[in-house]
Design an enzyme around this catalytic site. Sequence first.
Site, PDB file in Angstrom:
ATOM      1  CB  CYS A 161      -1.148  -0.024   1.013  1.00 54.15           C
ATOM      2  SG  CYS A 161      -0.478   0.271   2.799  1.00 54.15           S
ATOM      3  CB  CYS A 221      -4.374   1.781  -1.425  1.00 55.89           C
ATOM      4  SG  CYS A 221      -2.483   2.261  -1.714  1.00 55.89           S
ATOM      5  CB  CYS A 257       3.203  -1.625  -7.852  1.00 61.07           C
ATOM      6  SG  CYS A 257       4.034  -3.397  -7.416  1.00 61.07           S
TER       7      CYS A 257
END
Length: 138
Positions: free
Chosen positions: A8, A81, A88
């Site tokens: 997250c 999220c 990422c």
Amino acid sequence: MINILVLCTGNSCRSQIAHGYLEHFTEGRKVKVYSAGVETHGVNPKAIATMQEDGIDISHHTSNNVDEYAAIPFDYILTVCDNAKERCPFFPSSAKRLHYNFPDPAKFVGDEEATHLEFKRVRELIKKYCQSFVEEIR
């Protein structure tokens, strides 16, 4: 060994809660759970408290940056999220990526009681998600 990364934004609430439940639901299996953030904000004391209410101790968890785990061959990367999903990094693995955008209880605005209820509500959403995920990978 199955390696799971929960990711997250700040590795303070949602990923920490998911980390705790995934460890709980996979106990005794060959699974290693990691959690990280694209930033690090420290583990939120309210996340620790709400998990303790459900009998899971995450007080020993640390807030880690995703870059710390670049060399681990993950089997699953769970983003919890939208911000983490977008930011990422690429992992050189065949990891299956799954995403669910949970509300951030740390951003909830309300009095202490309402905030506590929001943490519990989000905790329950994450708990159900983790239970379903673990059932799917059996």
